[in-house]
Design a protein around this motif. Structure first.
Motif, PDB file in Angstrom:
ATOM      1  N   ALA A   1     -47.205 -56.409  69.056  1.00  0.00           N
ATOM      2  CA  ALA A   1     -48.311 -56.586  69.997  1.00  0.00           C
ATOM      3  C   ALA A   1     -48.009 -56.054  71.396  1.00  0.00           C
ATOM      4  O   ALA A   1     -48.900 -55.995  72.236  1.00  0.00           O
ATOM      5  CB  ALA A   1     -48.675 -58.063  70.081  1.00  0.00           C
ATOM      6  N   CYS A   2     -46.780 -55.656  71.655  1.00  0.00           N
ATOM      7  CA  CYS A   2     -46.410 -55.173  72.988  1.00  0.00           C
ATOM      8  C   CYS A   2     -47.095 -53.845  73.285  1.00  0.00           C
ATOM      9  O   CYS A   2     -47.061 -52.913  72.481  1.00  0.00           O
ATOM     10  CB  CYS A   2     -44.887 -55.016  73.085  1.00  0.00           C
ATOM     11  SG  CYS A   2     -44.324 -54.473  74.721  1.00  0.00           S
ATOM     12  N   ASN A   3     -47.690 -53.775  74.448  1.00  0.00           N
ATOM     13  CA  ASN A   3     -48.304 -52.550  74.944  1.00  0.00           C
ATOM     14  C   ASN A   3     -47.275 -51.419  74.880  1.00  0.00           C
ATOM     15  O   ASN A   3     -46.149 -51.572  75.350  1.00  0.00           O
ATOM     16  CB  ASN A   3     -48.766 -52.828  76.383  1.00  0.00           C
ATOM     17  CG  ASN A   3     -49.183 -51.615  77.149  1.00  0.00           C
ATOM     18  OD1 ASN A   3     -48.542 -50.583  77.146  1.00  0.00           O
ATOM     19  ND2 ASN A   3     -50.284 -51.765  77.852  1.00  0.00           N
ATOM     20  N   GLN A   4     -47.643 -50.290  74.316  1.00  0.00           N
ATOM     21  CA  GLN A   4     -46.708 -49.176  74.123  1.00  0.00           C
ATOM     22  C   GLN A   4     -46.136 -48.663  75.439  1.00  0.00           C
ATOM     23  O   GLN A   4     -44.952 -48.338  75.522  1.00  0.00           O
ATOM     24  CB  GLN A   4     -47.388 -48.037  73.355  1.00  0.00           C
ATOM     25  CG  GLN A   4     -46.448 -46.971  72.863  1.00  0.00           C
ATOM     26  CD  GLN A   4     -45.415 -47.499  71.866  1.00  0.00           C
ATOM     27  OE1 GLN A   4     -45.656 -48.452  71.133  1.00  0.00           O
ATOM     28  NE2 GLN A   4     -44.258 -46.893  71.841  1.00  0.00           N
ATOM     29  N   ASN A   5     -46.944 -48.596  76.479  1.00  0.00           N
ATOM     30  CA  ASN A   5     -46.453 -48.131  77.778  1.00  0.00           C
ATOM     31  C   ASN A   5     -45.436 -49.106  78.370  1.00  0.00           C
ATOM     32  O   ASN A   5     -44.426 -48.688  78.932  1.00  0.00           O
ATOM     33  CB  ASN A   5     -47.608 -47.918  78.759  1.00  0.00           C
ATOM     34  CG  ASN A   5     -48.458 -46.726  78.391  1.00  0.00           C
ATOM     35  OD1 ASN A   5     -47.988 -45.780  77.759  1.00  0.00           O
ATOM     36  ND2 ASN A   5     -49.721 -46.766  78.775  1.00  0.00           N
TER      37      ASN A   5
END
Length: 134
Positions: A109-113
């Protein structure tokens, strides 16, 4: 701005906080959850601890320190990038925070950026290789 190699942990955390201010509350909440997981399994973790440089006692002292910082600074940690970086990433406390950031970035779920920024700033440091049971 300094080159990345010249930055200390506080400076790197400040850059991260300035780039992703909306994620600070989530990062702090995850850190609290990680500390809770260590607390819940403390007896087991201490029994299997094999670290020589970082002892179990040292690690749990870091948890005490980080939990104290979070309680004392509460809302200011996610409202102020400076407080976030200065209070949580100063000295040895940074060890637990870097561990938590890397674990956070490993979630799907971590934002890729955000994930890329964490790995750019803090690398793939293996602070601790204990796998916690859910």
């Amino acid at each position: 701005m300094k080159a990345l190699e010249e930055m200390n942990n506080v400076e790197k955390a400040y850059v991260l906080a300035k780039l992703f201010p909306d994620n600070l509350k989530e990062l702090i909440a995850f850190t609290v959850e990680e500390a809770g997981r260590f607390r819940k399994q403390e007896k087991h973790i201490r029994s299997i601890w094999t670290g020589s440089f970082i002892t179990a006692d040292f690690w749990y002292n870091l948890l005490d320190n980080v939990e104290g910082v979070i309680k004392r600074n509460n809302v200011m940690l996610h409202k102020s990038p400076r407080v976030f970086s200065d209070q949580l990433f100063d000295g040895y406390n940074a060890l637990f925070l870097i561990y938590s950031l890397i674990k956070f970035s490993d979630q799907e779920a971590c934002n890729q950026n955000l994930k890329q920024a964490i790995h750019l700033l803090f690398g793939d440091k293996q602070i601790l290789s204990i796998t916690l049971e859910n």
